[in-house]
Design an enzyme around this catalytic site. Structure first.
Site, PDB file in Angstrom:
ATOM      1  N   VAL A   1      -3.605   0.251  -0.750  1.00  0.00           N
ATOM      2  CA  VAL A   1      -4.212  -0.378  -2.210  1.00  0.00           C
ATOM      3  C   VAL A   1      -4.191   0.878  -3.212  1.00  0.00           C
ATOM      4  O   VAL A   1      -5.130   2.017  -3.652  1.00  0.00           O
ATOM      5  CB  VAL A   1      -5.948  -0.598  -2.217  1.00  0.00           C
ATOM      6  CG1 VAL A   1      -6.053  -1.291  -3.812  1.00  0.00           C
ATOM      7  CG2 VAL A   1      -6.049  -1.842  -1.111  1.00  0.00           C
ATOM      8  N   SER A   2      -3.447   0.664  -4.152  1.00  0.00           N
ATOM      9  CA  SER A   2      -3.311   1.681  -5.564  1.00  0.00           C
ATOM     10  C   SER A   2      -3.794   0.700  -6.412  1.00  0.00           C
ATOM     11  O   SER A   2      -4.975   0.661  -6.176  1.00  0.00           O
ATOM     12  CB  SER A   2      -2.190   1.628  -6.116  1.00  0.00           C
ATOM     13  OG  SER A   2      -1.541   0.143  -6.698  1.00  0.00           O
ATOM     14  N   THR A   3      -4.649   2.370  -7.283  1.00  0.00           N
ATOM     15  CA  THR A   3      -5.996   2.062  -8.333  1.00  0.00           C
ATOM     16  C   THR A   3      -5.845   0.889  -9.377  1.00  0.00           C
ATOM     17  O   THR A   3      -6.536  -0.211  -9.546  1.00  0.00           O
ATOM     18  CB  THR A   3      -6.243   3.575  -9.054  1.00  0.00           C
ATOM     19  OG1 THR A   3      -6.219   4.631  -8.163  1.00  0.00           O
ATOM     20  CG2 THR A   3      -6.780   3.196 -10.290  1.00  0.00           C
TER      21      THR A   3
ATOM     22  N   ASP B   1      -4.315  -2.219  -8.011  1.00  0.00           N
ATOM     23  CA  ASP B   1      -4.850  -2.638  -6.946  1.00  0.00           C
ATOM     24  C   ASP B   1      -5.570  -3.079  -7.160  1.00  0.00           C
ATOM     25  O   ASP B   1      -6.506  -4.615  -6.976  1.00  0.00           O
ATOM     26  CB  ASP B   1      -3.882  -3.521  -5.772  1.00  0.00           C
ATOM     27  CG  ASP B   1      -2.746  -2.759  -5.440  1.00  0.00           C
ATOM     28  OD1 ASP B   1      -1.690  -3.495  -6.252  1.00  0.00           O
ATOM     29  OD2 ASP B   1      -2.034  -2.379  -4.537  1.00  0.00           O
ATOM     30  N   GLN B   2      -6.803  -2.087  -7.470  1.00  0.00           N
ATOM     31  CA  GLN B   2      -8.399  -2.130  -7.483  1.00  0.00           C
ATOM     32  C   GLN B   2      -8.782  -3.525  -8.776  1.00  0.00           C
ATOM     33  O   GLN B   2      -9.840  -3.565  -8.309  1.00  0.00           O
ATOM     34  CB  GLN B   2      -8.957  -0.936  -7.159  1.00  0.00           C
ATOM     35  CG  GLN B   2      -8.649  -0.059  -5.969  1.00  0.00           C
ATOM     36  CD  GLN B   2      -9.031   1.089  -5.052  1.00  0.00           C
ATOM     37  OE1 GLN B   2      -9.225   1.395  -6.755  1.00  0.00           O
ATOM     38  NE2 GLN B   2      -9.240   1.543  -4.414  1.00  0.00           N
TER      39      GLN B   2
END
Length: 185
Positions: free
Chosen positions: A14-16, A18-19
């Site tokens: 989960v990339s930033t 995606d968060q």
């Protein structure tokens, strides 16, 4: 161990971004879950939050790679969620082969549980090796060309020209580095 059940791990990075918006991660989780249902696998999900795909230096994948055993399966919806580096992917493929666990990347059709999937994975690993060798050769050629023109590899000194000249004079006169430093300060 004989009779040991196969464990299937769904890996989600989960990339930033995606968060903030969970749509991408939720879609990848659904894709892995659908494939698992199709194959009648029970999936254990492992997630790394806020990490780049440029390296495998992430706590979730590191712990997962240490847990994978013979006949286990690592599933990703998209290969770039596992690794953006062909070299890292090739290394994972070698580890998978040595330890006899399988890798499935749904987006590229890489599925080392099948002969066709192993072929695709091996082609990708060969391309990664070729890429590494090509980059290394270009680097060697570039450095040799720079040396032939009298340029030294590396970045330029941040020291002012007069300071570099003073250092050179002091060293030529036989002063140690400590003595030169004492004179400059």
């Amino acid at each position: 161990a004989a009779g040991r059940a196969v464990t299937v791990y769904g890996y989600l990075r989960v990339s930033t971004e995606d968060q903030v918006e969970r749509h991408g991660i939720d879609a990848r989780r659904r894709a892995i879950q659908q494939e698992a249902e199709r194959r009648e696998w029970a999936v254990e999900f492992v997630e790394d939050g806020g990490y780049s795909g440029s390296t495998l230096d992430r706590p979730g994948i590191a712990a997962l790679l240490a847990r994978l055993r013979r006949d286990d399966v690592l599933v990703v919806a998209r290969l770039d969620r596992l690794s953006r580096s062909l070299a890292d992917f090739a290394s994972l493929m070698q580890q998978s082969t040595r330890q006899k666990w399988s890798l499935v990347a749904l987006d590229l059709g890489v599925d080392t549980t099948t002969p066709n999937g192993r072929l695709i994975a091996n082609v990708m690993a060969a391309v990664a090796e070729w890429e590494r060798e090509t980059i290394a050769q270009r680097t060697r050629d570039g450095m040799a060309a720079a040396r032939a023109k009298g340029r030294l590899p590396g970045r330029r000194s941040a020291l002012p020209s007069d300071t570099r000249q003073r250092i050179h004079r002091h060293r030529s006169a036989g002063l140690s580095l400590r003595q030169v430093a004492d004179r400059l300060t």
